[in-house]
Design an enzyme around this catalytic site. Structure first.
Site, PDB file in Angstrom:
ATOM      1  N   GLY A   1       0.759  -1.253   0.000  1.00 23.18           N
ATOM      2  CA  GLY A   1       0.000   0.000   0.000  1.00 23.18           C
ATOM      3  C   GLY A   1       0.779   1.286   0.000  1.00 23.18           C
ATOM      4  O   GLY A   1       0.188   2.351  -0.203  1.00 23.18           O
TER       5      GLY A   1
ATOM      6  N   PRO B   1       4.940  -5.029  -0.277  1.00 17.83           N
ATOM      7  CA  PRO B   1       4.952  -3.850  -1.139  1.00 17.83           C
ATOM      8  C   PRO B   1       5.055  -4.220  -2.620  1.00 17.83           C
ATOM      9  O   PRO B   1       5.823  -5.124  -2.986  1.00 17.83           O
ATOM     10  CB  PRO B   1       6.205  -3.095  -0.689  1.00 17.83           C
ATOM     11  CG  PRO B   1       7.103  -4.157  -0.152  1.00 17.83           C
ATOM     12  CD  PRO B   1       6.208  -5.208   0.452  1.00 17.83           C
ATOM     13  N   GLY B   2       4.276  -3.566  -3.429  1.00 21.06           N
ATOM     14  CA  GLY B   2       4.370  -3.766  -4.879  1.00 21.06           C
ATOM     15  C   GLY B   2       4.850  -2.474  -5.530  1.00 21.06           C
ATOM     16  O   GLY B   2       5.999  -2.340  -5.941  1.00 21.06           O
ATOM     17  N   ARG B   3       3.938  -1.503  -5.544  1.00 23.70           N
ATOM     18  CA  ARG B   3       4.207  -0.228  -6.208  1.00 23.70           C
ATOM     19  C   ARG B   3       5.497   0.442  -5.704  1.00 23.70           C
ATOM     20  O   ARG B   3       6.252   0.988  -6.501  1.00 23.70           O
ATOM     21  CB  ARG B   3       3.019   0.713  -5.966  1.00 23.70           C
ATOM     22  CG  ARG B   3       3.050   1.947  -6.816  1.00 23.70           C
ATOM     23  CD  ARG B   3       1.933   2.926  -6.438  1.00 23.70           C
ATOM     24  NE  ARG B   3       0.700   2.320  -6.059  1.00 23.70           N
ATOM     25  CZ  ARG B   3      -0.357   2.139  -6.859  1.00 23.70           C
ATOM     26  NH1 ARG B   3      -0.304   2.553  -8.102  1.00 23.70           N
ATOM     27  NH2 ARG B   3      -1.452   1.574  -6.406  1.00 23.70           N
TER      28      ARG B   3
ATOM     29  N   CYS C   1      -9.518   4.356 -29.674  1.00 25.16           N
ATOM     30  CA  CYS C   1     -10.771   4.921 -30.169  1.00 25.16           C
ATOM     31  C   CYS C   1     -11.744   5.233 -29.038  1.00 25.16           C
ATOM     32  O   CYS C   1     -12.841   4.659 -28.984  1.00 25.16           O
ATOM     33  CB  CYS C   1     -11.405   3.952 -31.156  1.00 25.16           C
ATOM     34  SG  CYS C   1     -10.289   3.542 -32.487  1.00 25.16           S
TER      35      CYS C   1
ATOM     36  N   TYR D   1       1.679  -1.527 -12.114  1.00 23.85           N
ATOM     37  CA  TYR D   1       0.278  -1.595 -12.565  1.00 23.85           C
ATOM     38  C   TYR D   1       0.058  -0.914 -13.921  1.00 23.85           C
ATOM     39  O   TYR D   1      -0.995  -0.331 -14.166  1.00 23.85           O
ATOM     40  CB  TYR D   1      -0.648  -0.984 -11.505  1.00 23.85           C
ATOM     41  CG  TYR D   1      -0.525  -1.660 -10.158  1.00 23.85           C
ATOM     42  CD1 TYR D   1      -0.959  -2.968  -9.967  1.00 23.85           C
ATOM     43  CD2 TYR D   1       0.059  -1.002  -9.078  1.00 23.85           C
ATOM     44  CE1 TYR D   1      -0.832  -3.594  -8.730  1.00 23.85           C
ATOM     45  CE2 TYR D   1       0.191  -1.623  -7.840  1.00 23.85           C
ATOM     46  CZ  TYR D   1      -0.253  -2.914  -7.674  1.00 23.85           C
ATOM     47  OH  TYR D   1      -0.123  -3.528  -6.453  1.00 23.85           O
TER      48      TYR D   1
HETATM   49  N1  LLP Z   1      -0.889  -7.282  -0.817  1.00 25.59           N
HETATM   50  C1  LLP Z   1      -2.150  -7.450  -1.208  1.00 25.59           C
HETATM   51  C2  LLP Z   1      -2.978  -8.448  -0.538  1.00 25.59           C
HETATM   52  C3  LLP Z   1      -2.674  -6.671  -2.249  1.00 25.59           C
HETATM   53  O1  LLP Z   1      -3.936  -6.835  -2.618  1.00 25.59           O
HETATM   54  C4  LLP Z   1      -1.850  -5.716  -2.888  1.00 25.59           C
HETATM   55  C5  LLP Z   1      -2.367  -4.902  -3.975  1.00 25.59           C
HETATM   56  C6  LLP Z   1      -0.528  -5.586  -2.465  1.00 25.59           C
HETATM   57  C7  LLP Z   1      -0.074  -6.382  -1.410  1.00 25.59           C
HETATM   58  C8  LLP Z   1       0.429  -4.601  -3.073  1.00 25.59           C
HETATM   59  O2  LLP Z   1       0.012  -3.293  -2.886  1.00 25.59           O
HETATM   60  P1  LLP Z   1       0.933  -2.046  -3.290  1.00 25.59           P
HETATM   61  O3  LLP Z   1       2.132  -2.033  -2.377  1.00 25.59           O
HETATM   62  O4  LLP Z   1       1.350  -2.225  -4.691  1.00 25.59           O
HETATM   63  O5  LLP Z   1       0.067  -0.883  -3.110  1.00 25.59           O
HETATM   64  N2  LLP Z   1      -4.208  -1.636  -9.909  1.00 25.59           N
HETATM   65  C9  LLP Z   1      -4.211  -0.671  -8.829  1.00 25.59           C
HETATM   66  C10 LLP Z   1      -3.586  -1.218  -7.575  1.00 25.59           C
HETATM   67  C11 LLP Z   1      -4.246  -2.476  -7.093  1.00 25.59           C
HETATM   68  C12 LLP Z   1      -3.608  -3.040  -5.858  1.00 25.59           C
HETATM   69  C13 LLP Z   1      -4.096  -4.436  -5.608  1.00 25.59           C
HETATM   70  N3  LLP Z   1      -3.536  -5.049  -4.463  1.00 25.59           N
HETATM   71  C14 LLP Z   1      -3.497   0.588  -9.277  1.00 25.59           C
HETATM   72  O6  LLP Z   1      -3.039   0.633 -10.412  1.00 25.59           O
HETATM   73  O7  LLP Z   1      -3.406   1.547  -8.518  1.00 25.59           O
END
Ligand code: LLP
Length: 425
Positions: free
Chosen positions: A243, A286-288, A355, A384
């Protein structure tokens, strides 16, 4: 940094600088990358990826950092993160396949999903991965599939300050279970002989600050104390999900993810101690914050239309490689990558080539008066974007390259028209 960039360079990967007119990524000019690999092109900076992974890993000390594969499932990037001692969170058999191809196995893997299929559960069982239970009957399904290690995902009624489509911790969420049902799931999992490692929360993505996370951790500790009282079971692990937000424009603010990560660890230890519980091992997903800032998308400018209402600058991609502006009203900015020394003297809108009128990548950005053939670099597009890319309008998905040590390596091939036709029967 020259005034003409208005601080925009701070949104780019760590290895980026401007040399004369050219934007350079780890010593290679964006123009050279575009010439060699074509556009649209997503360029990942190895230094930034490793740096983000390292600082998060250091921030959780004895805990575990699992990369949210959904942000960008790519074997080369996953392999690099594994070298940094990072694990993975996967949410489908497909993501698990990427993780395995990168060498991840067993305890390095956390398996998620609000509707895991039988194949995912049985692969998780074979793998010895930790499965985050997310449905009332999932303990039984997991046990039958050979899963042994589980966590239970709980929703604690905290509304995160982010776009509603990526908010997940509130009551009524499709993810996790509210406390009364989550405790039954813990009990069921224990009764089936599963090793219930701990509890999981994830309240949303691109969180604006730490407030909602701090509140969630406090509620998690009190829920963990209830579990101990009622079931005599103590959570050893607190998985706090992902997040952490990043900056996509100079108007946005974000706190460094490693600072947020160490706050999360400290807050969890304090909250659990206050609830009379032993300090949990903290896991983060963490992803983003690992891949977002590491990625830059390069587009070639085509049609430029100067209308009385606004100036449209059209690029050779759009919603098929980055659906985030449409899905979440996400804002981006851009830099003229081959004319970076020129004053930004025109305000324009960057349109995609699809389009749909809604296919607008950037509503308003100042650039040196754009013309056909310019190269635009859009920062903070590592998360993403390719992960959510589509073939809308029959557009092949872009290539990705990894730049490190002054060398660019292709890490995902550009799709071809033949790829598009392959699934047709
Ligand atoms: N853990 C769980 C259980 C999750 O559902 C997610 C993201 C993460 C970790 C990683 O979250 P991050 O650190 O990346 O915020 N497509 C959307 C974001 C969807 C996130 C889904 N879950 C966007 O482009 O903003």
């Amino acid at each position: 940094m020259s005034e003409v960039h208005h601080g925009v360079l701070g949104l780019f990967p760590d290895s980026v600088l401007v040399k004369g007119a050219r934007l350079m990524i780890d010593g290679i000019s964006a123009e050279d990358l575009a010439a060699d690999f074509g556009t649209p092109l997503v360029v990942y900076c190895e230094q930034t990826l490793r740096g983000r992974a390292r600082s998060l890993k250091a921030a959780v000390a004895g805990g575990h950092v699992a990369f949210g594969t959904k942000a960008f499932a790519n074997v080369a990037v996953l392999r690099l993160l594994r070298e940094e001692g990072i694990g993975v969170d996967v949410a489908s058999v497909g993501e698990l396949a990427f993780a395995r191809a990168a060498g991840f196995h067993g305890e390095e893997i956390i398996v998620h999903g609000n509707n895991k299929d039988a194949a995912l559960l049985s692969e998780a069982g074979v793998e010895g991965a930790a499965v985050v239970l997310d449905a009332p009957d999932e303990a039984g399904l997991a046990a039958a599939a050979g899963v042994r290690r589980v966590l239970v995902r709980v929703t604690l009624g905290v509304d995160a300050d982010t776009h509603e489509a990526i908010r997940t911790g509130h009551h009524g969420s499709k993810f996790g279970l509210p406390p009364a049902q989550a405790i039954e799931l813990v009990e069921d999992a224990l009764a089936r002989g599963l090793d219930v490692l701990g509890l999981h929360v994830h309240i949303g993505s691109q969180l604006a600050d730490f407030d909602a996370q701090a509140e969630t951790i406090a509620r998690l500790a009190s829920f963990a104390a209830t579990c101990r009282e009622v079931l005599g079971w103590t959570a050893r692990i607190a998985d706090l999900g992902g997040g952490f937000g990043i900056r996509h424009t100079t108007d946005e603010h974000a706190i460094d993810a490693s600072i947020l990560a160490s706050s999360a660890v400290t807050t969890a230890h304090l909250a659990f101690a206050e609830a009379g519980l032993p300090g949990p091992e903290v896991w983060l997903e963490p992803g983003r914050s690992i891949v977002g800032t590491a990625g830059v998308t390069l587009y070639r400018v085509g049609a430029v239309k100067r209308l009385p209402e606004r100036t449209w600058v059209t690029v050779d991609g759009g919603m098929s490689d980055n659906p985030r502006p449409q899905l979440y009203h996400a804002a981006y900015t851009a830099l003229s990558a081959g004319r970076a020394d020129e004053p930004v003297n025109e305000r324009v809108s960057i349109a995609g080539m699809h389009c749909e009128s809604g296919d607008v990548l950037i509503d308003d950005v100042a650039l040196p008066a754009p013309r056909r053939g310019d190269l635009l670099a859009v920062p903070a597009t590592g998360a993403y974007t390719l992960a959510m890319a589509s073939n809308y309008n029959g557009v092949p998905r872009p290539a990705a390259v990894l730049v490190g040590g002054g060398v660019a390596r292709l890490i995902r091939s550009r799709e071809t028209i033949a790829d598009l036709l392959r699934a047709e029967v």
